[in-house]
Design an enzyme around this catalytic site. Structure first.
Site, short mmCIF file in Angstrom:
data_model
loop_
_atom_site.label_atom_id
_atom_site.label_comp_id
_atom_site.label_asym_id
_atom_site.label_seq_id
_atom_site.Cartn_x
_atom_site.Cartn_y
_atom_site.Cartn_z
N GLY A 80 47.96 141.19 -5.67
CA GLY A 80 46.63 140.58 -5.68
C GLY A 80 45.90 140.95 -6.97
O GLY A 80 46.07 142.06 -7.48
N ARG A 159 54.97 133.15 -1.44
CA ARG A 159 56.20 133.95 -1.29
C ARG A 159 56.18 134.74 0.00
O ARG A 159 57.17 134.81 0.74
CB ARG A 159 56.30 134.93 -2.47
CG ARG A 159 56.47 134.29 -3.81
CD ARG A 159 56.28 135.33 -4.92
NE ARG A 159 54.90 135.76 -5.00
CZ ARG A 159 54.01 135.27 -5.88
NH1 ARG A 159 54.37 134.38 -6.75
NH2 ARG A 159 52.76 135.70 -5.87
N ILE A 160 55.03 135.38 0.27
CA ILE A 160 54.94 136.26 1.44
C ILE A 160 54.94 135.44 2.73
O ILE A 160 55.66 135.79 3.68
CB ILE A 160 53.68 137.16 1.32
CG1 ILE A 160 53.86 138.13 0.14
CG2 ILE A 160 53.44 137.92 2.62
CD1 ILE A 160 52.61 138.87 -0.29
N PRO A 183 50.65 120.91 0.19
CA PRO A 183 51.90 121.09 0.92
C PRO A 183 53.02 121.53 -0.01
O PRO A 183 53.01 121.20 -1.20
CB PRO A 183 52.19 119.71 1.50
CG PRO A 183 51.17 118.79 1.01
CD PRO A 183 50.19 119.52 0.17
N ARG A 241 43.56 139.82 2.08
CA ARG A 241 42.41 140.59 1.61
C ARG A 241 41.31 140.46 2.67
O ARG A 241 41.15 139.38 3.27
CB ARG A 241 41.88 140.04 0.28
CG ARG A 241 42.70 140.40 -0.94
CD ARG A 241 42.62 141.90 -1.27
NE ARG A 241 43.39 142.26 -2.46
CZ ARG A 241 44.67 142.65 -2.45
NH1 ARG A 241 45.34 142.73 -1.31
NH2 ARG A 241 45.28 142.96 -3.58
N ASP A 265 45.25 144.49 8.29
CA ASP A 265 45.70 145.54 7.36
C ASP A 265 44.69 145.70 6.23
O ASP A 265 44.82 146.62 5.42
CB ASP A 265 47.08 145.18 6.79
CG ASP A 265 47.65 146.28 5.90
OD1 ASP A 265 47.63 147.45 6.34
OD2 ASP A 265 48.10 146.00 4.77
N HIS A 289 45.48 149.33 5.00
CA HIS A 289 46.04 148.65 3.83
C HIS A 289 47.37 149.27 3.39
O HIS A 289 47.48 149.80 2.28
CB HIS A 289 45.03 148.63 2.67
CG HIS A 289 45.28 147.52 1.67
ND1 HIS A 289 44.28 146.97 0.90
CD2 HIS A 289 46.41 146.86 1.32
CE1 HIS A 289 44.79 146.02 0.13
NE2 HIS A 289 46.08 145.94 0.36
N ILE A 290 48.38 149.14 4.27
CA ILE A 290 49.68 149.77 4.00
C ILE A 290 50.83 148.77 3.92
O ILE A 290 52.00 149.16 3.98
CB ILE A 290 50.04 150.81 5.09
CG1 ILE A 290 50.02 150.18 6.49
CG2 ILE A 290 49.09 152.01 5.02
CD1 ILE A 290 50.71 151.02 7.56
N SER A 292 52.45 147.12 1.68
CA SER A 292 53.54 147.32 0.70
C SER A 292 54.06 148.75 0.69
O SER A 292 54.86 149.12 -0.17
CB SER A 292 53.07 146.92 -0.70
OG SER A 292 52.07 147.82 -1.16
C1 GLV Z 1 48.27 144.84 -2.17
O1 GLV Z 1 47.40 144.50 -1.44
C2 GLV Z 1 48.63 144.17 -3.38
O2 GLV Z 1 47.89 143.25 -3.80
O3 GLV Z 1 49.66 144.53 -3.97
C1 GLV Z 2 50.59 135.98 -2.15
O1 GLV Z 2 50.06 137.00 -2.54
C2 GLV Z 2 52.00 135.71 -2.31
O2 GLV Z 2 52.66 136.46 -3.03
O3 GLV Z 2 52.47 134.76 -1.67
#
Ligand code: GLV
Ligand code: GLV
Length: 325
Positions: A80, A159-160, A183, A241, A265, A289-290, A292
């Site tokens: 982020g 990605r996430i 989309p 966030r 989180d 906020h854990i 990662s």
């Molecule tokens: C964690 O929140 C990051 O943005 O890596």
């Molecule tokens: C968002 O932070 C992503 O990596 O998809």
């Protein structure tokens, strides 16, 4: 003389090793697990060329002015970058590195863990077991909701989001829906997720997972209107966030059982004060906020941020650079 670099915290060993062994910068570090005080940071950045920072540091006009025209690179050890004032950074021709990809799996895994902890009421159940609330086996006690046959909604199919869907599929989820700025058609082959409006996402999701970036468009997007359109059995999960959520609206939705539960989180502020109303709710699971936080992932983030910084100082393409156009 060597370019000066300031590292705003004690970071995982792989990151420091890369910076030190490069031999191409003069490193100063805030050698603590706690953040550098703002006043100290404003002094330490004066005349530096490279800044290695974390998501806890606001890199805004004040800080950039304090650093002065020598500053060429900001490298954040995070995916982020909402803590960086990109407009101000761009004006000054500074380049920015971040750490996508290396944390995708860890964040997706934690999101699944938080979803299950919330949907199966794990924290409540552990508390009951420890505190004598476990009278006997009871058919109607501690029942949550299962993923099998459910509709999962994903807000922010990056990605996430994709990695989360991939992990949840084997649970027997019957349908994935998502909303994003646009989309992603190539996704259809991989996980057959259907693009829907934000309203439809709210209405249809049994589990609504938020994993979008915080931008002016997503700020406070999870508000009263969204919660009021959700099923009363629905569960809300946020690993992006805190500011994506209107927390007052979320509190009301949870306290009035307009939605069933939430797992967070991320919050505003971080840390969330221990006397915050959200902590009084049994149907709200809050993590510090854990997402990662695995040893391997944090090392990989630290290393990538170090390599981004070094590439930026040398004027080379960074392994992962935030596009500023
Ligand atoms: C964690 O929140 C990051 O943005 O890596
Ligand atoms: C968002 O932070 C992503 O990596 O998809």
């Amino acid at each position: 003389h060597l370019p000066k670099v300031y590292v705003t915290r004690r970071i995982p060993p792989d990151g420091m090793k890369i910076l030190r062994q490069s031999g191409c910068c003069d490193i100063e570090q805030w050698d603590s697990d706690d953040p550098v005080p703002r006043s100290e940071l404003l002094k330490k950045v004066v005349g530096i060329q490279g800044l290695y920072c974390l998501l806890t540091e606001k890199i805004d006009k004040e800080l950039l002015d304090a650093a002065g025209p020598s500053l060429k690179v900001v490298s954040t050890m995070s995916v982020g970058y909402d803590h960086l004032s990109l407009d101000e950074i761009k004006k000054r021709g500074i380049r920015v590195g971040f750490t996508p990809d290396v944390l995708t799996e860890a964040v997706a895994e934690l999101t699944v863990a938080l979803l299950l902890a919330t949907s199966r009421r794990l924290i409540e159940a552990v508390d009951e077991a420890r505190s004598g609330g476990w009278g006997t086996w009871k058919p109607l006690w501690m029942c949550g909701s299962g993923l099998s046959g459910s509709t999962i909604g994903i807000l922010g199919m990056g990605r996430i989001g994709e990695a989360i869907a991939h992990r949840l599929k084997p649970f027997g989820v019957s349908k994935f829906i998502y909303n994003d700025i646009a989309p992603r058609h190539e996704l259809a082959q991989k996980i057959s997720a259907e693009y829907v409006s934000l309203l439809e996402l709210a209405k249809q999701s049994d589990f609504l997972l938020v994993c979008c970036a915080l931008t002016p468009e997503t700020h406070g997007i999870c508000n009263k209107q969204l919660f009021s359109n959700m099923k009363s059995s629905a569960i809300f999960i946020n690993t992006s966030r805190g500011a994506v959520v209107n927390q007052e609206d979320l509190y009301q939705a949870l306290a009035s059982n307009q939605i069933a539960a939430a797992g967070l989180d991320v919050t505003v502020p971080e840390p969330l004060p221990t006397d915050h109303p959200l902590f009084t709710l049994k149907n709200c699971v809050i993590l510090p906020h854990i997402a990662s936080a695995t040893v391997e992932t944090r090392n990989a983030m630290a290393a990538l941020a170090a390599n981004n910084l070094l590439a930026g100082l040398k004027g080379e393409p960074m392994p992962k650079e935030v596009p500023l156009n």
